[in-house]
Design a protein around this motif. Structure first.
Motif, PDB file in Angstrom:
ATOM      1  N   ASP A  65      54.745  35.916  41.005  1.00  9.95           N
ATOM      2  CA  ASP A  65      53.881  36.216  39.864  1.00  9.95           C
ATOM      3  C   ASP A  65      52.424  36.292  40.299  1.00  9.95           C
ATOM      4  O   ASP A  65      52.069  37.167  41.060  1.00  9.95           O
ATOM      5  CB  ASP A  65      54.074  35.177  38.755  1.00  9.95           C
ATOM      6  N   ARG A  66      51.622  35.335  39.853  1.00  8.52           N
ATOM      7  CA  ARG A  66      50.184  35.385  40.142  1.00  8.52           C
ATOM      8  C   ARG A  66      49.774  34.321  41.160  1.00  8.52           C
ATOM      9  O   ARG A  66      48.650  33.810  41.116  1.00  8.52           O
ATOM     10  CB  ARG A  66      49.392  35.201  38.852  1.00  8.52           C
ATOM     11  N   ALA A  67      50.654  34.027  42.088  1.00  9.39           N
ATOM     12  CA  ALA A  67      50.339  33.048  43.128  1.00  9.39           C
ATOM     13  C   ALA A  67      50.978  33.485  44.442  1.00  9.39           C
ATOM     14  O   ALA A  67      51.967  34.220  44.463  1.00  9.39           O
ATOM     15  CB  ALA A  67      50.843  31.663  42.738  1.00  9.39           C
ATOM     16  N   ASN A 223      42.082  41.814  48.849  1.00  8.25           N
ATOM     17  CA  ASN A 223      42.868  41.298  49.966  1.00  8.25           C
ATOM     18  C   ASN A 223      42.404  39.869  50.229  1.00  8.25           C
ATOM     19  O   ASN A 223      41.347  39.650  50.822  1.00  8.25           O
ATOM     20  CB  ASN A 223      42.679  42.150  51.215  1.00  8.25           C
ATOM     21  N   ALA A 224      43.194  38.921  49.744  1.00  7.26           N
ATOM     22  CA  ALA A 224      42.867  37.509  49.942  1.00  7.26           C
ATOM     23  C   ALA A 224      43.297  37.134  51.359  1.00  7.26           C
ATOM     24  O   ALA A 224      44.466  36.862  51.625  1.00  7.26           O
ATOM     25  CB  ALA A 224      43.589  36.648  48.910  1.00  7.26           C
ATOM     26  N   THR A 254      47.757  40.531  48.747  1.00  5.25           N
ATOM     27  CA  THR A 254      47.123  41.567  47.928  1.00  5.25           C
ATOM     28  C   THR A 254      47.188  41.176  46.453  1.00  5.25           C
ATOM     29  O   THR A 254      48.254  40.842  45.934  1.00  5.25           O
ATOM     30  CB  THR A 254      47.828  42.918  48.128  1.00  5.25           C
ATOM     31  N   VAL A 255      46.018  41.198  45.786  1.00  5.72           N
ATOM     32  CA  VAL A 255      45.933  40.856  44.372  1.00  5.72           C
ATOM     33  C   VAL A 255      45.482  42.097  43.602  1.00  5.72           C
ATOM     34  O   VAL A 255      44.492  42.738  43.966  1.00  5.72           O
ATOM     35  CB  VAL A 255      44.945  39.704  44.127  1.00  5.72           C
ATOM     36  N   VAL A 256      46.209  42.441  42.519  1.00  9.50           N
ATOM     37  CA  VAL A 256      45.872  43.614  41.710  1.00  9.50           C
ATOM     38  C   VAL A 256      45.190  43.179  40.412  1.00  9.50           C
ATOM     39  O   VAL A 256      45.032  41.984  40.151  1.00  9.50           O
ATOM     40  CB  VAL A 256      47.124  44.463  41.405  1.00  9.50           C
ATOM     41  N   SER A 257      44.780  44.158  39.611  1.00  8.81           N
ATOM     42  CA  SER A 257      43.899  43.884  38.474  1.00  8.81           C
ATOM     43  C   SER A 257      44.523  42.998  37.399  1.00  8.81           C
ATOM     44  O   SER A 257      43.799  42.321  36.664  1.00  8.81           O
ATOM     45  CB  SER A 257      43.442  45.208  37.840  1.00  8.81           C
ATOM     46  N   ASP A 258      45.838  42.966  37.279  1.00 11.98           N
ATOM     47  CA  ASP A 258      46.460  42.086  36.283  1.00 11.98           C
ATOM     48  C   ASP A 258      46.789  40.712  36.854  1.00 11.98           C
ATOM     49  O   ASP A 258      47.436  39.895  36.208  1.00 11.98           O
ATOM     50  CB  ASP A 258      47.717  42.734  35.697  1.00 11.98           C
TER      51      ASP A 258
END
Length: 338
Positions: A65-67, A223-224, A254-258
């Motif tokens: 998900d977001r992690a 890009n974290a 890689t983190v996207v806008s959502d």
């Protein structure tokens, strides 16, 4: 977005390893100081030529998900003249990243490895052995001494990666599968670089934030990234460097806008990329990154920690061998010698 990619490199192919780098070698090969076929070659020279130094890096990246998380295990090894493990040192870096629905990324504030954290890594208090990470990792490393690379690669673990041997469990109950694979890889990479009987392996890691942005947008992902410099050394009784291997890795999530996080399928170090790193054309010396690394390592040989601390990238002798930024590699070398 909910994806889970794992880049977990397992080097358990013992036969291939023995064919590549960890089998017994001809005593005269790879040593400028030996004279193959000469009756004057001493047994001491033969021993010195056969001892090998290796660095192995295994990176696992996961997302949900977001992690996301990056776990990098590194091993420095010294193999004796018979190809058996004489000295082993381990360390590991864990980097966790999260994001919210607006694409804002939360990065770590502590970039130290588990060994560097010491008591700040709270394993001892929850361990059935009441031992910290370094104690348990060192117990595992000591258990491997005298083994061949093939024996290490065949070390059995349970479904959680934890050891099954009762003798090992008496000193180490943490998951060791990644460390086993890092040691196996280090053996495969090991070369005769100047180490000799009586030397000890050392390992240093310098990790820094390599992320430029902290908020992803529709037009640009984040890009974290963590930039990891890793140096494996051997030192003699006078604490002078006898051999060295230096490498770098730049794993990124890689983190996207959502806020969705995606892990890479594969992370290679710069040494593993070799010619594919693509630095040769941009280098004033016409060298690829691994050749600059070799030049830096040559500059470390024979030096003490104090002398290495005094190294400067502006030094003419060093610049003739290496023109890459040595700042973090130098810190990693100093960490190995601390």
């Amino acid at each position: 977005m909910n994806q889970n990619h794992r880049a977990f490199w397992s080097c358990a192919m013992a036969a291939a390893l023995l064919l590549t780098a960890c089998g017994k070698t001809n005593a005269g090969s790879g040593s400028s100081g030996s004279m193959s076929g000469s009756s004057g070659t001493s047994s001491a020279q033969t021993q010195t030529a056969a001892w090998k130094t290796g660095l192995g890096v295994v990176t696992e990246a996961t997302d949900q998900d977001r992690a996301g998380k990056i776990e990098l295990a590194a091993a420095a090894v010294l193999l004796d003249g018979e190809g058996k493990l004489e000295s082993v040192l381990l360390d590991e870096l864990e980097v966790s990243v999260s994001a919210d629905s607006t694409g804002h990324v939360t990065l770590p504030t502590d970039w130290r490895t588990k060994r560097q954290k010491g008591d700040d890594y709270p394993l001892a208090e929850v361990s059935s052995l009441k031992k910290g990470w370094a104690e348990q990792a060192d117990a595992f490393a000591n258990y491997l001494i005298g083994m061949t690379p093939e024996q290490v690669s065949m070390l059995k673990v349970d479904k959680d990666g934890k050891p099954t041997d009762a003798d090992l469990l008496s000193g180490c109950t943490i998951a060791v599968d990644r460390y086993r694979d890092a040691v196996t890889r280090a053996c495969a990479n090991a070369r005769a670089l100047g180490a000799a009987k009586g030397d000890r392996a050392a390992l240093g890691i310098e990790a820094v934030n390599g992320t430029s942005d902290i908020t992803a947008t529709d037009d640009k992902d984040v890009n974290a990234q963590v930039d990891v410099s890793i140096v494996a050394l051997t030192t003699d009784a006078d604490h002078r460097v006898t051999s060295a291997v230096a490498d770098m890795a730049e794993p990124a999530l890689t983190v996207v806008s959502d806020g969705g996080v995606t892990a890479p399928d594969l992370v290679k170090t710069k040494l593993e990329l070799g010619e594919d790193y693509g630095m040769r054309g941009a280098s004033a010396l016409g060298k690829e990154w691994y050749e600059h690394s070799e030049g830096f390592c040559d500059a470390l040989k024979g030096k003490t920690r104090t002398e290495i601390a005094g190294l400067s990238g502006d030094d003419a002798d060093l610049k003739a061998l290496c023109t890459i930024d040595i700042t973090n590699l130098q810190k990693a070398a100093l960490d190995a010698l601390s």
